[in-house]
Design an enzyme around this catalytic site. Structure first.
Site, short mmCIF file in Angstrom:
data_model
loop_
_atom_site.label_atom_id
_atom_site.label_comp_id
_atom_site.label_asym_id
_atom_site.label_seq_id
_atom_site.Cartn_x
_atom_site.Cartn_y
_atom_site.Cartn_z
N SER A 220 -2.44 37.71 -4.91
CA SER A 220 -3.53 38.59 -4.72
C SER A 220 -3.28 39.99 -5.81
O SER A 220 -3.28 39.41 -7.00
CB SER A 220 -3.95 39.17 -3.46
OG SER A 220 -5.08 39.79 -3.45
N LYS A 272 -25.08 52.66 2.69
CA LYS A 272 -24.10 53.56 2.81
C LYS A 272 -22.89 53.10 3.59
O LYS A 272 -22.00 53.18 3.46
CB LYS A 272 -24.52 54.97 3.10
CG LYS A 272 -23.17 55.97 3.30
CD LYS A 272 -22.65 56.15 2.05
CE LYS A 272 -21.52 57.34 2.17
NZ LYS A 272 -21.00 57.41 0.68
#
Length: 394
Positions: A220, A272
């Site tokens: 990763s 948000k």
């Protein structure tokens, strides 16, 4: 009885004096720590050639006869003396040739292809990160290899040290030198590992050869860092890849409702907050969160493909992890070799320097780190014993 009273008074005076002394010492130490904190840390450089030679000498002392060892050391001293003499002679000759070389260098500069045009040509060829890389020093000069260790966690905490180490190395590294990063990381936060990869990209941008050596895992975010290298080395059982994005979180909304607890979330901006641990997650919020993950994954794929265009990016960006041999077949790594094997082989023809940035730590932090290390050690031993008991029970 009078003797005991006198002894008690004497003991009280001694204790008072000791306590006063400790207070003074603590005050001095605290002031010194505050002064040290103004300078956050320092670079420590270790010659790996000397380290390997010391290890070799210790073993030779154990296995060789005294007269053989003495003869060997005498022969080595002669060779060193002859080598130093040759270097001095060469240095004097170079000093005499400097004026002529300067004129020749100026003439070459006027005829060489400018770097911006070269970069443009490379971009048109399909590899924006390719560049004319100098991998060898002029005749008679030993290459320098700067070795850096990066042991990554989920926050890429070693990033603070890495950026200082890279900055220090780039102050002295020249074309023909090499930077080797011994990398171990299972990945973690995207922004942190993206910045760590950018620190390594600084080495390539400076025209210095960059080699990444992975002994255990570069997955990763760890592989995001590794792919920047000119060459990736991996141990046969090192885990590579995991080019994907992961996010997970629990949701306690039903538990809160069961106990008549209301959770209020106030935001400004449609997205948000897409998902939350305590509120109700809508299908629209989940879809937006998944869309964000897909976008990060696309950026990750593009980043890897830029530095390793030979990869079948669609094949390797499934989030899978491959061990060394399979990773070599897929093009995720360039060679199967441990970091120890590579560094000891390079020590034959290059000067190896391990570069480490050490932060200054106050007493409180040292105590905290010692306590943390002790707790981790106890937990690991406990876990090992539990595993052993479980196997015995079976």
């Amino acid at each position: 009885m009078e003797f005991l009273m006198e002894y008690g008074l004497f003991l009280a005076k001694v204790i008072t004096a000791v306590v006063a002394l400790l207070v003074v010492v603590a005050f001095i130490v605290a002031n010194r720590e505050q002064l040290k904190e103004r300078v956050h840390g320092h670079i420590v450089v270790t010659s790996l050639n000397d380290r390997y030679e010391q290890m070799k000498e210790v073993l030779l002392e154990a296995v060789m006869e005294k007269h053989e060892l003495a003869h060997r050391r005498k022969q080595m001293a002669k060779e060193k003396k002859a080598k130093d003499k040759a270097l001095q002679k060469k240095h004097k000759a170079e000093q005499k040739q400097k004026p002529a070389e300067k004129v020749q260098h100026d003439n070459l500069e006027s005829t060489e292809t400018p770097l911006p045009e070269q970069a443009e040509a490379d971009a048109e060829a399909g590899d924006p990160h390719s560049r004319a890389l100098v991998t060898e020093k002029p005749d008679g000069e030993r290459a320098r290899v700067f070795v850096v260790n990066f042991d990554g966690d989920i926050k890429a905490s070693a990033l603070a040290q890495l950026r200082e180490e890279v900055t220090a190395i780039l102050q002295v590294a020249e074309p023909g030198d090499e930077v080797v990063v011994c990398l171990e990381s299972p990945g973690g936060m995207v922004a942190n590992y993206g910045l760590a990869a950018s620190q390594l990209a600084r080495v390539r941008s400076a025209g210095i050869q960059l080699t990444i050596a992975v002994d255990k895992v570069a997955a990763s975010g760890g592989y995001m860092m590794a792919c920047v290298a000119d060459r990736i080395l991996a141990a046969p059982f090192a885990m590579m890849g995991s080019i994907g994005v992961l996010a997970q979180l629990p949701n306690f909304n039903r538990l809160l409702k069961r106990h008549d607890v209301d959770f209020e979330l106030f935001t400004a901006g449609e997205y948000k907050r897409t998902v939350t641990m305590f509120g109700h997650n809508t299908e629209e919020g989940k879809e937006k969160f998944q869309s964000d993950l897909e976008e990060i994954h696309a950026l990750f794929q593009h980043f890897v493909a830029e530095y390793r265009p030979q990869l079948d990016i669609a094949r390797v960006s499934t989030g899978e992890v491959w061990f060394g041999q399979r990773a070599l077949q897929l093009g995720l790594v360039d060679e199967l070799k441990t970091s120890d094997e590579y560094l000891t082989s390079r020590a034959n023809d290059a000067d190896l320097y391990q570069v480490e940035y050490k932060e200054r730590q106050n007493i409180a932090r040292k105590i905290g780190l010692a306590a943390q290390s002790g707790a981790e050690s106890v937990l690991m031993r406990l876990f090992s014993r539990l595993e052993a008991w479980r196997h015995q029970a079976q």
